[in-house]
Design an enzyme around this catalytic site. Structure first.
Site, mmCIF file in Angstrom:
data_model
loop_
_atom_site.group_PDB
_atom_site.id
_atom_site.type_symbol
_atom_site.label_atom_id
_atom_site.label_comp_id
_atom_site.label_asym_id
_atom_site.label_seq_id
_atom_site.Cartn_x
_atom_site.Cartn_y
_atom_site.Cartn_z
ATOM 1 N N ASN A 134 38.069 52.037 48.424
ATOM 2 C CA ASN A 134 37.881 51.002 47.303
ATOM 3 C C ASN A 134 36.662 50.012 47.114
ATOM 4 O O ASN A 134 36.555 49.238 46.234
ATOM 5 C CB ASN A 134 39.338 50.086 47.127
ATOM 6 C CG ASN A 134 39.375 49.298 48.340
ATOM 7 O OD1 ASN A 134 38.429 48.935 49.169
ATOM 8 N ND2 ASN A 134 40.634 48.661 48.279
ATOM 9 N N ASP B 40 39.376 24.742 43.683
ATOM 10 C CA ASP B 40 38.147 24.502 43.829
ATOM 11 C C ASP B 40 37.618 23.572 42.995
ATOM 12 O O ASP B 40 38.235 23.233 42.039
ATOM 13 C CB ASP B 40 37.631 25.935 43.158
ATOM 14 C CG ASP B 40 36.124 26.137 43.698
ATOM 15 O OD1 ASP B 40 35.701 25.970 44.651
ATOM 16 O OD2 ASP B 40 35.262 26.467 42.603
ATOM 17 N N GLU C 123 39.642 20.694 46.514
ATOM 18 C CA GLU C 123 38.371 20.562 47.257
ATOM 19 C C GLU C 123 37.710 19.377 46.467
ATOM 20 O O GLU C 123 36.882 19.626 45.493
ATOM 21 C CB GLU C 123 37.373 21.816 47.160
ATOM 22 C CG GLU C 123 36.280 21.881 47.669
ATOM 23 C CD GLU C 123 35.116 22.912 47.070
ATOM 24 O OE1 GLU C 123 34.132 23.255 47.978
ATOM 25 O OE2 GLU C 123 35.163 23.169 45.956
HETATM 26 CA CA CA Z 1 37.211 48.293 51.173
#
Ligand code: CA
Length: 613
Positions: free
Chosen positions: A141, A328, A357
């Site tokens: 992948n 975030d 954060e």
């Molecule tokens: Ca991979």
């Protein structure tokens, strides 16, 4: 003749506007019955869908209102009745009552206990993973069709191939290390042309990046982690998203994002939000400026954007079975929106925690974001946890400088002494470094110093977290900037010279430290005094810092020696906490100290003692 031409044109117009209704996106992709809130707002995107009238076919599910946005978007507000059973609702998009397109929308049953799910707590030892750089469990992948960036392990800013399978196959490793919770930097699709490995330029908020796996494999990862006693915290990004998001070609609404006459970056000064002297210009720039030219800035003042993001977070919690969220760039978002989001999450999941954060330097600034803090933003933030950035900066200095009035261990002492600013100091998530900060081994420069930092992290108040690779002294190697902070985990790729997972080819010091850290973390898992106890500390003197963690009849004494020579510590001044105790068991080496009046402590080290009467 004229009349038939007119009819023909009418027919043609009719067919060209309505014949091709293709629904491309319905978000959220499904929902659940039995949620606390009975409202659901769907965003429908598709050719000409905005020219139709919607209807639904299930009793108890009502369209409260709908809003057409341009010709290709529609927002439908559904009311899902309390008695509605799990079912498939057919959404029809009609012209004068005739359906031109339909969409089957699933309302699923919730998992048992979903609403009362537990979250991460001080009982946890957290571990931060950057998935692209951790382990390549599935090389097939690495390159995926449709993805703009191809894998290139030789490019320090490129995609290296790490994935969800790599995490799943190493859950046993993490469990043995003593990890009870993982936070992965974002796994959602980042289909950007370059430097997308970090995950913070999301291009589809409902889809795991195919180079990591699928939504299903992410959900399976959470299930598998739970089986091994490991919680999963999802990294979410509400401030911005990648400019290659599918909706950038045609935004759902004109004010979906904050736009400026010309590209304007945020000033990155999170402090302006709480600065009583801040100009409106600076505040606007902070919150509405773009994080980067590849990251568009959400306009969360738009109610539809707000709903979209709130529902997105609930969808992932329900779908994947999450144990927490890491949000975030917290101060970069509209703060009233964030408070509203947190409030809504707490209504759906009263025990669910989110760590924000808030990358600011002082405890005063960081504390402002926590719910019910002494110095708040002027309204309740409902935020349960924040990262302890100020303490991280102190840790990065304390062990590499000489001890003075305000240097060395005094930095830790001074930081902890400001806990009065926090409603609950135990809600702080502690760390020595992360994916944006120089690696702790690089900064502290010696195994002894890192050991001391970890002993502190896992025995002081709060929720400790380490960054992947810390366990065997990962450093920056010859890489500069972010790539140095985000090096591949040795052993995560077939053929790696070193392997942290199997400990193959590790130096003696690395091997010893992996044992040390795993012992420390596993011990902490069973020690309530360190997880929940009160903390009493003593002013550092002569490079020695001492504190006690106390819970019921359990007392842990921590003695830290920052000197480059061994010390014999007279303990009289700690009598307030030592009185009545006769022995101390050293948690790390197993030895017993029979005379607590004078405790020997080697150079540059920490002793953690379980006291007994
Ligand atoms: Ca991979």
């Amino acid at each position: 003749m004229k009349r038939s031409l007119f009819l023909l044109i009418l027919l043609f117009t009719f067919s060209s506007s309505f014949a091709q209704i293709i629904i491309d996106h319905v978000e959220p992709p499904n929902w659940w019955v039995g949620m606390k809130s009975s409202s659901l707002q769907l965003m429908i995107h598709g050719n000409n869908v905005g020219k139709t009238e919607p209807s639904v076919n299930v009793k108890g599910v009502k369209i409260k209102k709908y809003e057409k946005a341009g010709s290709d978007y529609m927002f439908i507000d559904l009311q899902i009745g309390r008695d509605v059973k799990p079912c498939t609702v057919t959404l029809s998009f009609n012209d004068e009552g005739k359906p031109l397109a339909t969409w089957n929308y699933e309302l699923k049953a919730r998992e048992a206990g979903s609403a009362s799910r537990k979250s991460f707590t001080t009982a946890d030892n957290l571990y931060l993973i950057m998935p692209d750089r951790f382990a390549n469990g599935d090389p097939s992948n690495d390159d995926m069709p449709g993805m703009l960036e191809k894998a290139d392990r030789n490019n320090p800013h490129g995609r290296h191939g790490g994935d969800i399978k790599g995490i799943v196959s190493n859950l046993d490793y993490l469990q043995n290390l003593g990890v009870t919770g993982i936070w992965c930097t974002p796994l959602l699709e980042n289909n950007m042309p370059a430097a997308s490995y970090h995950g913070y330029a999301i291009t589809d908020l409902y889809k795991v990046d195919p180079r990591y796996g699928t939504n299903e494999s992410y959900r399976d990862m959470v299930t598998e982690a739970h089986r091994k006693g490991i919680k999963v915290i999802m990294d979410m990004v509400f401030n911005h998203y990648g400019t290659k998001h599918w909706w950038m070609k045609d935004l759902p609404q004109k004010d979906w994002i904050n736009e400026w006459p010309e590209f304007t970056r945020s000033n990155f000064r999170g402090g302006v939000n709480i600065d009583p002297h801040a100009s409106q210009y600076d505040k606007d720039r902070m919150v509405n400026g773009w994080f980067d030219n590849t990251m568009a800035d959400f306009n969360q003042k738009n109610k539809y954007v707000a709903n979209y993001l709130i529902q997105n977070s609930i969808w992932w919690i329900e779908y994947a079975g999450l144990d927490g969220i890491r949000q975030d760039t917290y101060p970069y978002s509209d703060q009233e929106f964030m408070a509203g989001w947190m409030k809504r999450l707490r209504e759906e999941y009263p025990n669910f925690n989110t760590v924000g954060e808030v990358w600011l330097n002082t405890p005063q600034q960081v504390a402002s974001w926590l719910d019910k803090s002494e110095h708040d933003l002027g309204f309740r933030t409902y935020l349960s946890n924040v990262f302890d950035f100020p303490l991280m900066f102190a840790i990065q200095k304390a062990f590499v400088e000489n001890d003075g009035w305000d240097t060395g261990l005094a930095r830790l002492y001074e930081m902890i002494s400001q806990d009065f600013l926090y409603n609950d100091p135990n809600s702080l998530v502690l760390f020595a470094d992360n994916h944006d900060i120089e690696r702790i081994y690089q900064v502290l420069k010696s195994p002894e110093n890192v050991k001391m930092a970890m002993a502190f992290l896992f025995t002081t108040r709060g929720i400790p977290m380490i960054y992947y690779g810390t366990e065997a002294f990962s450093d920056r190697g010859n890489l500069e900037g972010d790539p140095g902070k985000r090096k591949d985990f040795p052993g995560g790729w077939a053929g790696d010279a070193q392997n942290f997972f199997t400990k193959n080819n590790l130096s003696a010091e690395q091997k010893e430290f992996t044992v040390y850290l795993s012992k420390l973390m596993n011990w902490r898992k069973g020690n309530l005094a360190v997880q929940q106890g009160s903390l009493t500390h003593y002013v550092p003197e002569d490079g020695i810092y001492v504190y006690f963690r106390i819970k019921g009849d359990q007392t842990v004494m921590v003695i830290m020696n920052n000197n480059s020579k061994e010390k014999k510590v007279e303990t009289k001044r700690f009598n307030e906490n030592l009185k009545g105790f006769r022995r101390g068991k050293d948690v790390m080496d197993g030895s017993t100290i029979k005379d607590l009046d004078k405790i020997e402590i080697p150079a540059k080290s920490v002793r953690i003692l379980e006291l007994s009467r």
